[in-house]
Design a protein around this motif. Structure first.
Motif, short mmCIF file in Angstrom:
data_model
loop_
_atom_site.label_atom_id
_atom_site.label_comp_id
_atom_site.label_asym_id
_atom_site.label_seq_id
_atom_site.Cartn_x
_atom_site.Cartn_y
_atom_site.Cartn_z
N ALA A 84 1.08 -1.49 -0.38
CA ALA A 84 0.08 0.02 0.20
C ALA A 84 0.81 1.90 -0.28
O ALA A 84 0.56 2.20 -0.54
CB ALA A 84 -0.94 0.12 1.57
N LEU A 85 2.20 1.14 0.72
CA LEU A 85 3.23 2.04 0.59
C LEU A 85 3.55 2.60 -0.71
O LEU A 85 3.89 3.67 -1.12
CB LEU A 85 3.99 2.04 1.72
N ALA A 86 3.99 1.72 -1.40
CA ALA A 86 4.54 1.56 -2.62
C ALA A 86 3.33 2.66 -3.46
O ALA A 86 3.83 3.11 -4.73
CB ALA A 86 4.90 0.54 -3.76
N GLN A 87 1.65 1.46 -3.65
CA GLN A 87 1.06 2.32 -4.51
C GLN A 87 0.44 3.67 -4.10
O GLN A 87 0.02 4.65 -4.90
CB GLN A 87 -0.31 1.05 -3.86
N ALA A 88 0.75 4.31 -2.89
CA ALA A 88 0.05 5.67 -2.28
C ALA A 88 1.08 6.12 -3.13
O ALA A 88 1.00 7.76 -3.22
CB ALA A 88 0.51 5.74 -1.06
N VAL A 89 2.68 6.23 -2.70
CA VAL A 89 3.74 6.99 -3.43
C VAL A 89 3.19 7.16 -5.55
O VAL A 89 3.74 8.35 -5.55
CB VAL A 89 4.90 6.24 -3.54
N LEU A 90 3.19 5.92 -6.11
CA LEU A 90 3.00 5.84 -6.70
C LEU A 90 1.29 6.48 -7.48
O LEU A 90 1.74 7.26 -8.63
CB LEU A 90 2.95 4.56 -7.58
N PRO B 279 3.11 -7.67 9.61
CA PRO B 279 2.39 -9.57 8.72
C PRO B 279 1.59 -8.80 7.77
O PRO B 279 1.36 -8.95 6.95
CB PRO B 279 2.89 -10.12 10.22
N VAL B 280 0.51 -7.76 8.92
CA VAL B 280 -1.07 -7.54 8.06
C VAL B 280 -0.41 -6.60 6.57
O VAL B 280 -1.40 -6.61 6.17
CB VAL B 280 -1.38 -6.91 9.20
N ALA B 281 0.68 -5.73 7.13
CA ALA B 281 0.29 -5.17 5.73
C ALA B 281 0.94 -5.73 4.19
O ALA B 281 1.16 -5.31 3.53
CB ALA B 281 2.07 -4.17 6.46
N THR B 282 1.39 -7.51 4.29
CA THR B 282 1.56 -8.20 3.14
C THR B 282 0.78 -7.93 2.47
O THR B 282 0.49 -7.41 1.12
CB THR B 282 2.57 -9.24 3.30
N LEU B 283 -0.70 -7.75 3.28
CA LEU B 283 -1.83 -8.06 1.98
C LEU B 283 -2.40 -6.49 1.95
O LEU B 283 -3.28 -6.05 3.15
CB LEU B 283 -2.54 -9.18 3.02
N SER B 284 -2.01 -5.46 1.46
CA SER B 284 -2.78 -4.01 2.07
C SER B 284 -3.22 -3.18 0.49
O SER B 284 -2.68 -3.77 -0.84
CB SER B 284 -1.26 -3.11 2.49
N ALA C 113 -6.44 14.39 -3.96
CA ALA C 113 -7.03 13.06 -3.27
C ALA C 113 -8.28 13.89 -2.75
O ALA C 113 -8.50 15.16 -2.73
CB ALA C 113 -7.03 12.36 -2.46
N ILE C 114 -9.65 13.63 -3.56
CA ILE C 114 -10.79 13.97 -3.21
C ILE C 114 -11.10 13.08 -1.69
O ILE C 114 -12.20 13.24 -0.90
CB ILE C 114 -12.52 14.38 -3.66
N GLY C 115 -11.07 12.01 -1.80
CA GLY C 115 -10.27 11.51 -1.05
C GLY C 115 -9.65 9.79 -1.12
O GLY C 115 -10.09 9.42 -2.10
N SER C 116 -9.16 8.91 0.54
CA SER C 116 -8.67 7.67 -0.06
C SER C 116 -8.29 6.94 0.81
O SER C 116 -8.81 7.43 2.16
CB SER C 116 -6.90 8.21 -0.36
N ILE C 117 -7.58 6.11 0.50
CA ILE C 117 -7.77 4.86 2.11
C ILE C 117 -7.01 4.24 1.84
O ILE C 117 -6.54 3.70 0.69
CB ILE C 117 -9.23 4.57 1.72
N ALA C 118 -5.57 3.68 2.38
CA ALA C 118 -4.88 2.98 2.85
C ALA C 118 -5.22 1.74 4.00
O ALA C 118 -5.55 2.00 5.40
CB ALA C 118 -3.64 3.68 3.69
N ALA C 119 -4.98 0.30 3.27
CA ALA C 119 -6.11 -0.39 4.15
C ALA C 119 -4.93 -1.34 4.41
O ALA C 119 -5.08 -2.24 2.71
CB ALA C 119 -7.60 -0.61 3.99
#
Length: 330
Positions: free
Chosen positions: A90-96, A221-226, A240-246
């Motif tokens: 999710a961190l890599a996706q957020a940066v991209l 460990p939970v972050a591997t599926l994010s 963003a007008i709205g975003s989520i990291a999960a």
């Protein structure tokens, strides 16, 4: 622009000494936000201390299984790093999602945390703004606020924080390391950004003159599926007008662990602790996901033209957690 001096720091101690002796100086990393604000007259430093060449550009595994990220690592290098992509996707996706490739090549991790709001009243020096000129007022409350805060705002400021990267870091309990003339220090990201209150011009808990040196991501460990999901008003790069990291850990149809953080809803990345608490031990289904979102959004105080964000964030929670649940079942 105001005329300014320029110096290139050769080591961390030298950099913090320069700022300690000149309170009107600013650190310069990639400059992708600071230089724009200087052009607009919002920022008017007398001197820039360039820290980009400091030896803070590495990403390393920590002994406990986390990651150590140097402050001058570029956003491009952060998003491309194999361990970031594997352990904290999710961190890599957020940066991209945060900017174009050209900007990511320049922008630094430390600078990303310190970027300032894109509220139009803040960037317009002819307009009042409590964040820029304390006590002058917040015209966004009665004016243009469709992309402003619905959580944690105050009568003094309703601006939102623009960082995508910081939202993912908030979800994974990142810790910010810094150096001052008096020695090093650390701040959990949860404490890094100050509440708006009646002092919106005070944005972070960093001591005066502090230089961010790195970020620590603890093992998760939970972050591997994010996943990071960003909603914006146009398909090209926009805030963003709205975003989520999960992130989600599901076993036998039950949520064992979950991490949630929202972006573009507050003056800081919004860690959704109420939603997380509601979900742990609950069935991993759309009904539970919606109820958890409602628990978090019960504190929302939307303005007349940004109430859509409540529905938007609720739908994001349900959609992204459903996708992660389906992915876990494969």
């Amino acid at each position: 622009m105001r005329e300014f001096g320029y110096e290139r720091a050769v080591d961390v101690s030298g950099a913090v000494t320069l700022l300690d002796t000149d309170p009107d100086a600013r650190f310069l990393g990639g400059g992708t936000n600071l230089v724009d604000l200087m052009k607009a007259g919002v920022e008017r430093p007398a001197r820039l201390v360039d820290v980009r060449e400091l030896p803070l550009d590495r990403i390393e595994s920590a002994p406990d299984g986390g990651l150590l990220i140097g402050a001058t690592v570029t956003n491009s290098d952060l998003a491309a790093h194999p361990e970031v992509r594997r352990r904290y996707p999710a961190l890599a996706q957020a940066v991209l999602a945060g900017a174009s490739g050209q900007l990511r090549n320049m922008a630094t991790v430390g600078g990303n945390l310190l970027q300032r709001t894109r509220c139009g009243y803040f960037t317009d020096v002819t307009a009042p703004c409590n964040k820029r000129l304390p006590g002058s007022g917040c015209p966004a409350i009665e004016g243009e606020h469709h992309n402003h805060a619905i959580l944690g705002a105050s009568e003094h400021c309703v601006a939102t924080h623009p960082s995508d990267m910081a939202v993912a870091l908030a979800a994974f309990d990142a810790v910010v390391s810094y150096e001052t003339a008096h020695g090093p220090g650390e701040l959990p990201l949860a404490d890094f950004y100050l509440p708006v209150g009646d002092t919106p011009h005070l944005e972070t808990a960093l001591p005066s003159g502090a230089l961010i040196t790195g970020i620590t991501l603890p093992p998760a460990p939970v972050a591997t599926l994010s996943r990071y999901r960003k909603v914006r008003e146009r398909a090209s790069y926009a805030f963003a007008i709205g975003s989520i990291a999960a992130a989600l850990d599901v076993r036998d149809g039950v949520v064992r662990d979950v991490r949630l953080a929202f972006g573009a809803v507050s003056s800081r990345p919004w860690r959704a602790t109420a939603a997380e608490h509601a979900l742990r031990g609950a069935p991993a289904d759309a009904e539970s996901f919606a109820a958890a979102a409602d628990a978090e959004l019960a504190a929302a105080e939307p303005l007349p033209h940004n109430g859509y964000k409540v529905t938007l964030i609720r739908n994001l929670v349900v959609a992204v957690l459903t996708e992660l649940t389906e992915e876990a079942a494969r």
